[in-house]
Design an enzyme around this catalytic site. Structure first.
Site, short mmCIF file in Angstrom:
data_model
loop_
_atom_site.label_atom_id
_atom_site.label_comp_id
_atom_site.label_asym_id
_atom_site.label_seq_id
_atom_site.Cartn_x
_atom_site.Cartn_y
_atom_site.Cartn_z
N GLY A 46 0.87 -1.17 0.00
CA GLY A 46 0.00 0.00 0.00
C GLY A 46 0.90 1.21 0.00
O GLY A 46 1.79 1.32 -0.84
N GLU A 47 0.69 2.08 0.95
CA GLU A 47 1.51 3.29 1.02
C GLU A 47 2.04 3.39 2.45
O GLU A 47 1.28 3.60 3.39
CB GLU A 47 0.68 4.49 0.60
CG GLU A 47 1.47 5.54 -0.14
CD GLU A 47 2.51 6.20 0.75
OE1 GLU A 47 3.71 6.21 0.37
OE2 GLU A 47 2.16 6.68 1.83
N SER A 48 3.34 3.23 2.57
CA SER A 48 3.92 3.07 3.91
C SER A 48 3.77 4.31 4.79
O SER A 48 3.58 4.20 6.00
CB SER A 48 5.38 2.65 3.80
OG SER A 48 6.09 3.56 2.99
N CYS A 78 6.14 -5.26 0.48
CA CYS A 78 6.27 -3.95 -0.18
C CYS A 78 6.19 -2.81 0.84
O CYS A 78 7.14 -2.61 1.59
CB CYS A 78 5.29 -3.82 -1.32
SG CYS A 78 5.85 -2.56 -2.49
N ARG A 107 12.97 3.44 -0.36
CA ARG A 107 11.63 3.46 -0.96
C ARG A 107 11.71 3.73 -2.45
O ARG A 107 12.62 4.43 -2.90
CB ARG A 107 10.78 4.57 -0.33
CG ARG A 107 10.60 4.44 1.15
CD ARG A 107 9.78 5.61 1.67
NE ARG A 107 8.45 5.60 1.08
CZ ARG A 107 7.69 6.68 0.96
NH1 ARG A 107 8.12 7.85 1.36
NH2 ARG A 107 6.49 6.57 0.43
N ILE A 136 5.79 -3.25 -7.47
CA ILE A 136 4.98 -2.06 -7.77
C ILE A 136 5.53 -0.90 -6.93
O ILE A 136 5.32 -0.86 -5.72
CB ILE A 136 3.49 -2.31 -7.45
CG1 ILE A 136 2.98 -3.56 -8.19
CG2 ILE A 136 2.66 -1.07 -7.80
CD1 ILE A 136 1.61 -4.04 -7.73
N ARG A 137 6.23 0.00 -7.58
CA ARG A 137 6.91 1.10 -6.86
C ARG A 137 7.55 0.54 -5.57
O ARG A 137 7.33 1.03 -4.46
CB ARG A 137 5.95 2.24 -6.54
CG ARG A 137 5.52 2.98 -7.81
CD ARG A 137 4.63 4.16 -7.54
NE ARG A 137 5.26 5.18 -6.72
CZ ARG A 137 6.14 6.07 -7.16
NH1 ARG A 137 6.56 6.03 -8.41
NH2 ARG A 137 6.63 6.98 -6.36
N HIS A 176 4.99 -8.53 -4.24
CA HIS A 176 3.63 -8.84 -3.78
C HIS A 176 3.21 -10.27 -4.13
O HIS A 176 2.47 -10.46 -5.11
CB HIS A 176 2.64 -7.91 -4.48
CG HIS A 176 2.72 -6.48 -4.09
ND1 HIS A 176 1.99 -5.93 -3.08
CD2 HIS A 176 3.45 -5.47 -4.61
CE1 HIS A 176 2.25 -4.64 -2.98
NE2 HIS A 176 3.14 -4.33 -3.90
N GLU A 178 0.97 -11.92 -2.90
CA GLU A 178 -0.49 -12.04 -2.74
C GLU A 178 -1.22 -11.77 -4.05
O GLU A 178 -2.42 -12.02 -4.14
CB GLU A 178 -0.99 -11.10 -1.63
CG GLU A 178 -0.99 -9.61 -1.93
CD GLU A 178 0.38 -8.93 -1.78
OE1 GLU A 178 1.40 -9.63 -1.66
OE2 GLU A 178 0.42 -7.68 -1.81
N1 GLN Z 1 5.96 2.92 -2.76
C1 GLN Z 1 5.13 2.48 -1.69
C2 GLN Z 1 5.59 3.06 -0.35
O1 GLN Z 1 6.53 3.75 -0.27
C3 GLN Z 1 5.06 0.97 -1.59
C4 GLN Z 1 4.34 0.44 -2.78
C5 GLN Z 1 3.63 -0.86 -2.57
O2 GLN Z 1 3.34 -1.29 -1.44
N2 GLN Z 1 3.26 -1.47 -3.67
O3 GLN Z 1 4.97 2.80 0.65
#
Ligand code: GLN
Length: 196
Positions: A46-48, A78, A107, A136-137, A176, A178
């Site tokens: 997600g987004e940390s 991630c 990151r 993913i990023r 990921h 999952e």
């Molecule tokens: N770039 C996201 C972050 O810094 C992580 C991306 C992801 O969980 N797919 O949290």
């Protein structure tokens, strides 16, 4: 063994499905009572920064951090990898990590050109076929301490970067599993970390 999936933000539902596919009825957790009641935790992608800020505003941050440092089996994928790092390179403002693995995580490490990509990985402890890594990023592990075991790496421009690591009861992947329908990494977490 009650496994909780941290359900503040991110793809926690996909982790619940992955665990269900291997026969584990996990619980989505987002309150202190729920977090106290679990034996193991999955922190989703997600987004940390968002997850870290939400954990603080719901007064869960120290609880999660303490439970991890007291040996609760934990798996972060991630954004979850970033959250179990001892330290984050160039954190966003207000971003902290729970800790758990003695590593510095970078990151969005793969940069714009390969923001999102897939690769087949040799994963120590998981036999053939290779594990499909969906990035993913994604972060990578910039450096790690002597007790951290590197389970998988990615080679970029001649340099190799750890993308799956373990220290004691804490597992982290930059990718990921999952999302792939192949739940061997979840099985590894349950069999090799939670049950031992
Ligand atoms: N770039 C996201 C972050 O810094 C992580 C991306 C992801 O969980 N797919 O949290």
């Amino acid at each position: 063994m009650r496994i909780g999936v941290l359900a503040l933000q991110g793809d926690f539902r996909e982790h619940m499905v992955a665990l269900a596919e291997i026969g584990i009825g996990a619980v989505a957790v987002k309150t202190a009572e729920e977090i106290v009641a679990i034996d193991a935790l999955v922190i989703p992608g997600g987004e940390s920064t968002t997850i870290s800020k939400l954990a603080k505003s719901f007064n869960l941050f120290d609880l999660i951090s303490d439970r991890i440092s007291n040996g609760m089996p934990t798996y972060g994928s991630c954004a979850g990898m970033i959250l179990v790092a001892k330290s984050i390179q160039d954190p966003a403002s207000g971003q902290d990590s729970f800790g758990g693995i003695d590593m510095v995580v970078k990151r969005n490490a793969f940069g714009r050109q390969v923001d999102s990509f897939e690769a087949d990985l040799d994963f120590k402890g998981i036999t053939e076929p290779k594990v499909r890594g969906v990035f993913i990023r994604a972060p990578w592990v910039e450096s790690c301490g002597p007790n951290v075991e590197v389970l998988a790496k990615v080679e970029i421009e001649g340099n190799s970067h750890p993308v799956a690591v373990r220290e004691g009861k804490v597992l982290a992947t930059a990718f990921h599993p999952e999302l792939t329908g192949d739940f061997r990494v979840h099985r590894y977490f349950v069999e090799e970390i939670c049950k031992k």
